[in-house]
Design a protein around this motif. Structure first.
Motif, PDB file in Angstrom:
ATOM      1  N   SER A 184       0.839  -1.200   0.000  1.00 43.92           N
ATOM      2  CA  SER A 184       0.000   0.000   0.000  1.00 43.92           C
ATOM      3  C   SER A 184       0.877   1.255   0.000  1.00 43.92           C
ATOM      4  N   GLY A 185       2.048   1.154   0.623  1.00 48.51           N
ATOM      5  CA  GLY A 185       2.941   2.308   0.722  1.00 48.51           C
ATOM      6  C   GLY A 185       3.879   2.471  -0.457  1.00 48.51           C
ATOM      7  N   LEU A 186       4.186   1.363  -1.140  1.00 48.52           N
ATOM      8  CA  LEU A 186       5.112   1.388  -2.275  1.00 48.52           C
ATOM      9  C   LEU A 186       4.514   0.585  -3.420  1.00 48.52           C
ATOM     10  N   SER A 187       4.692   1.074  -4.628  1.00 50.61           N
ATOM     11  CA  SER A 187       4.274   0.258  -5.771  1.00 50.61           C
ATOM     12  C   SER A 187       5.260  -0.896  -5.892  1.00 50.61           C
ATOM     13  N   VAL A 188       4.908  -1.915  -6.652  1.00 55.81           N
ATOM     14  CA  VAL A 188       5.802  -3.060  -6.823  1.00 55.81           C
ATOM     15  C   VAL A 188       7.101  -2.607  -7.479  1.00 55.81           C
ATOM     16  N   ALA A 189       7.024  -1.690  -8.440  1.00 56.04           N
ATOM     17  CA  ALA A 189       8.226  -1.191  -9.105  1.00 56.04           C
ATOM     18  C   ALA A 189       9.115  -0.435  -8.117  1.00 56.04           C
ATOM     19  N   GLU A 190       8.504   0.379  -7.235  1.00 51.00           N
ATOM     20  CA  GLU A 190       9.283   1.111  -6.230  1.00 51.00           C
ATOM     21  C   GLU A 190       9.937   0.157  -5.246  1.00 51.00           C
ATOM     22  N   LEU A 191       9.202  -0.879  -4.841  1.00 53.06           N
ATOM     23  CA  LEU A 191       9.765  -1.878  -3.943  1.00 53.06           C
ATOM     24  C   LEU A 191      10.931  -2.598  -4.607  1.00 53.06           C
ATOM     25  N   ALA A 192      10.760  -2.945  -5.875  1.00 57.83           N
ATOM     26  CA  ALA A 192      11.828  -3.626  -6.612  1.00 57.83           C
ATOM     27  C   ALA A 192      13.067  -2.740  -6.729  1.00 57.83           C
ATOM     28  N   GLN A 193      12.860  -1.449  -6.977  1.00 58.46           N
ATOM     29  CA  GLN A 193      13.990  -0.519  -7.057  1.00 58.46           C
ATOM     30  C   GLN A 193      14.694  -0.412  -5.715  1.00 58.46           C
ATOM     31  N   ALA A 194      13.915  -0.345  -4.629  1.00 55.84           N
ATOM     32  CA  ALA A 194      14.505  -0.260  -3.289  1.00 55.84           C
ATOM     33  C   ALA A 194      15.326  -1.513  -2.982  1.00 55.84           C
ATOM     34  N   VAL A 195      14.819  -2.673  -3.389  1.00 55.88           N
ATOM     35  CA  VAL A 195      15.537  -3.928  -3.160  1.00 55.88           C
ATOM     36  C   VAL A 195      16.804  -3.977  -4.002  1.00 55.88           C
ATOM     37  N   THR A 196      16.698  -3.599  -5.267  1.00 59.05           N
ATOM     38  CA  THR A 196      17.853  -3.625  -6.162  1.00 59.05           C
ATOM     39  C   THR A 196      18.945  -2.686  -5.667  1.00 59.05           C
ATOM     40  N   ALA A 197      18.552  -1.490  -5.205  1.00 64.40           N
ATOM     41  CA  ALA A 197      19.522  -0.503  -4.728  1.00 64.40           C
ATOM     42  C   ALA A 197      19.833  -0.674  -3.240  1.00 64.40           C
ATOM     43  N   GLN A 198      19.128  -1.616  -2.567  1.00 61.44           N
ATOM     44  CA  GLN A 198      19.293  -1.853  -1.126  1.00 61.44           C
ATOM     45  C   GLN A 198      19.096  -0.564  -0.323  1.00 61.44           C
ATOM     46  N   GLU A 199      17.978   0.131  -0.590  1.00 67.29           N
ATOM     47  CA  GLU A 199      17.641   1.383   0.082  1.00 67.29           C
ATOM     48  C   GLU A 199      16.607   1.147   1.184  1.00 67.29           C
ATOM     49  N   ALA A 200      17.087   0.969   2.397  1.00 68.66           N
ATOM     50  CA  ALA A 200      16.193   0.745   3.532  1.00 68.66           C
ATOM     51  C   ALA A 200      15.349   1.984   3.830  1.00 68.66           C
ATOM     52  N   GLY A 201      15.868   3.165   3.515  1.00 69.57           N
ATOM     53  CA  GLY A 201      15.156   4.415   3.796  1.00 69.57           C
ATOM     54  C   GLY A 201      13.787   4.488   3.161  1.00 69.57           C
ATOM     55  N   ARG A 202      13.634   3.926   1.976  1.00 69.60           N
ATOM     56  CA  ARG A 202      12.331   3.955   1.303  1.00 69.60           C
ATOM     57  C   ARG A 202      11.335   3.037   1.999  1.00 69.60           C
ATOM     58  N   ILE A 203      11.811   1.921   2.518  1.00 74.97           N
ATOM     59  CA  ILE A 203      10.914   0.941   3.132  1.00 74.97           C
ATOM     60  C   ILE A 203      10.532   1.356   4.551  1.00 74.97           C
ATOM     61  N   VAL A 204      11.430   2.049   5.247  1.00 71.72           N
ATOM     62  CA  VAL A 204      11.146   2.506   6.614  1.00 71.72           C
ATOM     63  C   VAL A 204       9.988   3.502   6.625  1.00 71.72           C
ATOM     64  N   LYS A 205       9.740   4.169   5.487  1.00 67.26           N
ATOM     65  CA  LYS A 205       8.655   5.144   5.402  1.00 67.26           C
ATOM     66  C   LYS A 205       7.274   4.476   5.489  1.00 67.26           C
ATOM     67  N   VAL A 206       7.210   3.163   5.282  1.00 65.76           N
ATOM     68  CA  VAL A 206       5.941   2.434   5.364  1.00 65.76           C
ATOM     69  C   VAL A 206       5.572   2.266   6.839  1.00 65.76           C
ATOM     70  N   PRO A 207       4.347   2.646   7.232  1.00 61.55           N
ATOM     71  CA  PRO A 207       3.932   2.498   8.630  1.00 61.55           C
ATOM     72  C   PRO A 207       4.074   1.046   9.102  1.00 61.55           C
ATOM     73  N   GLY A 208       4.643   0.872  10.287  1.00 59.02           N
ATOM     74  CA  GLY A 208       4.789  -0.461  10.861  1.00 59.02           C
ATOM     75  C   GLY A 208       6.093  -1.159  10.505  1.00 59.02           C
ATOM     76  N   ILE A 209       6.932  -0.506   9.698  1.00 62.42           N
ATOM     77  CA  ILE A 209       8.214  -1.101   9.313  1.00 62.42           C
ATOM     78  C   ILE A 209       9.332  -0.285   9.949  1.00 62.42           C
ATOM     79  N   GLY A 210      10.103  -0.949  10.817  1.00 62.22           N
ATOM     80  CA  GLY A 210      11.253  -0.306  11.445  1.00 62.22           C
ATOM     81  C   GLY A 210      12.515  -0.571  10.650  1.00 62.22           C
ATOM     82  N   LYS A 211      13.619  -0.013  11.145  1.00 64.25           N
ATOM     83  CA  LYS A 211      14.882  -0.131  10.417  1.00 64.25           C
ATOM     84  C   LYS A 211      15.345  -1.582  10.297  1.00 64.25           C
TER      85      LYS A 211
END
Length: 192
Positions: free
Chosen positions: A91-118
């Motif tokens: 709900s917080g990230l599109s699948v493409a955004e999630l895939a980009q975050a995983v590929t680039a290993q960017e935890a900062g984008r995923i932490v912005k999702v409510p309920g997800i800590g570092k």
């Protein structure tokens, strides 16, 4: 067991919807990305589903695309990530955004999702590496950046620039630029 539902949309109560399939009403939880693309009440809808059987419940999760369902299935395989958390991520990230975050290993984008800590975000990135992104042939998944570009972006963010400005500065850089030269060029671009 239940892979797809096609029927009439009866109710919309985020994140749950009710679909009438020939007289049987199915309660389906959907991520907000799917929810926003639903037709009006009374219209026909088709969703791919994921069926979860627990000791205390049987739950259906619905998705507007196969890539979204596959991302959900990869997320729930991760220890500590349940279906509700997986829905929050989608709900917080599109699948493409999630895939980009995983590929680039960017935890900062995923932490912005409510309920997800570092720590959860870092575990999620580690577990999904190689399973999400280029493997799913997603638009944007091929935008994996080199280590140098990732280092340049991290340096810019450490200097106080936000993610959007840092990403914009990266786009202006030559693809084969080194880290130190790239940081200098990016700072010059940002200073304008």
């Amino acid at each position: 067991m239940i892979g797809k539902l096609t029927g009439t949309l009866l109710e919309k109560n985020p994140p749950q919807i009710l679909i009438d399939c020939h007289g049987v009403g199915y309660e389906v939880d959907v991520p907000m990305s799917t929810f926003y693309n639903l037709p009006s009440l009374g219209e026909k809808v088709a969703l791919l589903t994921h069926f979860v059987v627990r000791e205390d419940a049987q739950l259906l999760y619905g998705f507007g695309s196969a890539a979204e369902r596959e991302a959900f299935r990869q997320l729930v395989k991760i220890s500590g990530i349940g279906p509700r958390t997986a829905l929050s991520v989608l709900s917080g990230l599109s699948v493409a955004e999630l895939a980009q975050a995983v590929t680039a290993q960017e935890a900062g984008r995923i932490v912005k999702v409510p309920g997800i800590g570092k720590k959860t975000a870092e575990r999620l990135l580690l577990e999904l590496k190689g399973k999400l992104g280029a493997d799913l042939n997603l638009p944007g998944a091929g935008l994996a950046r080199s280590d140098a570009q990732s280092d340049i972006q991290q340096a810019l963010m450490a200097l106080g620039y936000n993610e959007k400005d840092a990403a914009a500065a990266l786009k202006a850089l030559p693809a084969d630029v080194g880290v130190s030269e790239g940081i200098k060029l990016a700072l010059k671009a940002l200073a304008k």
